[in-house]
Design a protein around this motif. Structure first.
Motif, PDB file in Angstrom:
ATOM      1  N   ILE A  21       0.952  -1.138   0.062  1.00  0.00           N
ATOM      2  CA  ILE A  21      -0.102   0.239  -0.004  1.00  0.00           C
ATOM      3  C   ILE A  21       0.881   1.198   0.086  1.00  0.00           C
ATOM      4  N   ALA A  22       1.993   1.300   0.763  1.00  0.00           N
ATOM      5  CA  ALA A  22       2.780   2.346   0.806  1.00  0.00           C
ATOM      6  C   ALA A  22       3.449   2.639  -0.578  1.00  0.00           C
ATOM      7  N   MET A  23       4.060   1.594  -1.270  1.00  0.00           N
ATOM      8  CA  MET A  23       4.608   1.777  -2.436  1.00  0.00           C
ATOM      9  C   MET A  23       3.621   1.923  -3.845  1.00  0.00           C
ATOM     10  N   PHE A  24       2.619   1.492  -3.723  1.00  0.00           N
ATOM     11  CA  PHE A  24       1.803   1.321  -4.895  1.00  0.00           C
ATOM     12  C   PHE A  24       0.567   1.976  -4.636  1.00  0.00           C
ATOM     13  N   GLY A  25       0.057   2.213  -3.742  1.00  0.00           N
ATOM     14  CA  GLY A  25      -1.271   2.843  -3.445  1.00  0.00           C
ATOM     15  C   GLY A  25      -2.314   1.475  -3.064  1.00  0.00           C
ATOM     16  N   ASP A  26      -3.429   1.971  -2.822  1.00  0.00           N
ATOM     17  CA  ASP A  26      -4.556   0.777  -2.505  1.00  0.00           C
ATOM     18  C   ASP A  26      -5.198   0.303  -3.491  1.00  0.00           C
ATOM     19  N   LEU A  27      -5.053   0.762  -4.871  1.00  0.00           N
ATOM     20  CA  LEU A  27      -5.911   0.110  -5.823  1.00  0.00           C
ATOM     21  C   LEU A  27      -5.660  -1.367  -5.976  1.00  0.00           C
ATOM     22  N   LEU A  32      -7.541  -7.012  -5.453  1.00  0.00           N
ATOM     23  CA  LEU A  32      -7.269  -8.458  -4.966  1.00  0.00           C
ATOM     24  C   LEU A  32      -8.484  -8.746  -3.986  1.00  0.00           C
ATOM     25  N   GLY A  33      -8.941  -7.741  -3.338  1.00  0.00           N
ATOM     26  CA  GLY A  33     -10.357  -8.186  -2.287  1.00  0.00           C
ATOM     27  C   GLY A  33     -11.398  -8.642  -3.416  1.00  0.00           C
ATOM     28  N   LEU A  36     -10.662 -11.993  -4.540  1.00  0.00           N
ATOM     29  CA  LEU A  36     -11.007 -12.994  -3.508  1.00  0.00           C
ATOM     30  C   LEU A  36     -12.457 -13.329  -3.098  1.00  0.00           C
ATOM     31  N   PHE A  37     -13.390 -12.356  -3.210  1.00  0.00           N
ATOM     32  CA  PHE A  37     -14.715 -12.566  -2.948  1.00  0.00           C
ATOM     33  C   PHE A  37     -15.223 -13.378  -4.030  1.00  0.00           C
ATOM     34  N   ALA A  38     -14.985 -12.963  -5.314  1.00  0.00           N
ATOM     35  CA  ALA A  38     -15.416 -13.699  -6.444  1.00  0.00           C
ATOM     36  C   ALA A  38     -14.835 -15.430  -6.224  1.00  0.00           C
ATOM     37  N   LEU A  39     -13.762 -15.471  -5.902  1.00  0.00           N
ATOM     38  CA  LEU A  39     -13.228 -16.639  -5.584  1.00  0.00           C
ATOM     39  C   LEU A  39     -13.935 -17.725  -4.580  1.00  0.00           C
ATOM     40  N   ILE A  40     -14.254 -17.020  -3.460  1.00  0.00           N
ATOM     41  CA  ILE A  40     -14.768 -17.490  -2.357  1.00  0.00           C
ATOM     42  C   ILE A  40     -16.258 -17.902  -2.815  1.00  0.00           C
ATOM     43  N   ASP A  41     -16.886 -16.921  -3.740  1.00  0.00           N
ATOM     44  CA  ASP A  41     -18.299 -17.242  -4.131  1.00  0.00           C
ATOM     45  C   ASP A  41     -18.344 -18.494  -5.079  1.00  0.00           C
ATOM     46  N   TRP A  42     -17.137 -18.512  -5.871  1.00  0.00           N
ATOM     47  CA  TRP A  42     -16.921 -19.860  -6.753  1.00  0.00           C
ATOM     48  C   TRP A  42     -16.970 -20.975  -6.257  1.00  0.00           C
ATOM     49  N   ILE A  43     -16.049 -21.051  -5.085  1.00  0.00           N
ATOM     50  CA  ILE A  43     -15.982 -22.385  -4.233  1.00  0.00           C
ATOM     51  C   ILE A  43     -16.911 -22.670  -3.429  1.00  0.00           C
TER      52      ILE A  43
END
Length: 47
Positions: A21-27, A32-33, A36-43
């Protein structure tokens, strides 16, 4: 997994996220969040 290994792994992951986050920002973390939610939904579908 012992408590010592779990704590050190957690500290490492938090430190990696803070450095990212410090080097590249929060995008990256938002992207990734969402993935991750799409992966959890798929699983959950295949469960």
């Amino acid at each position: 997994m012992t408590n010592r290994i779990a704590i050190s792994l957690g500290v490492f992951l938090i430190a990696a996220a803070v450095i990212d986050i410090a080097m590249f920002g929060d995008l990256h973390m938002i992207f990734l969040g969402k993935k991750l939610f799409a992966l959890i939904d798929w699983i959950a579908f295949w469960r």
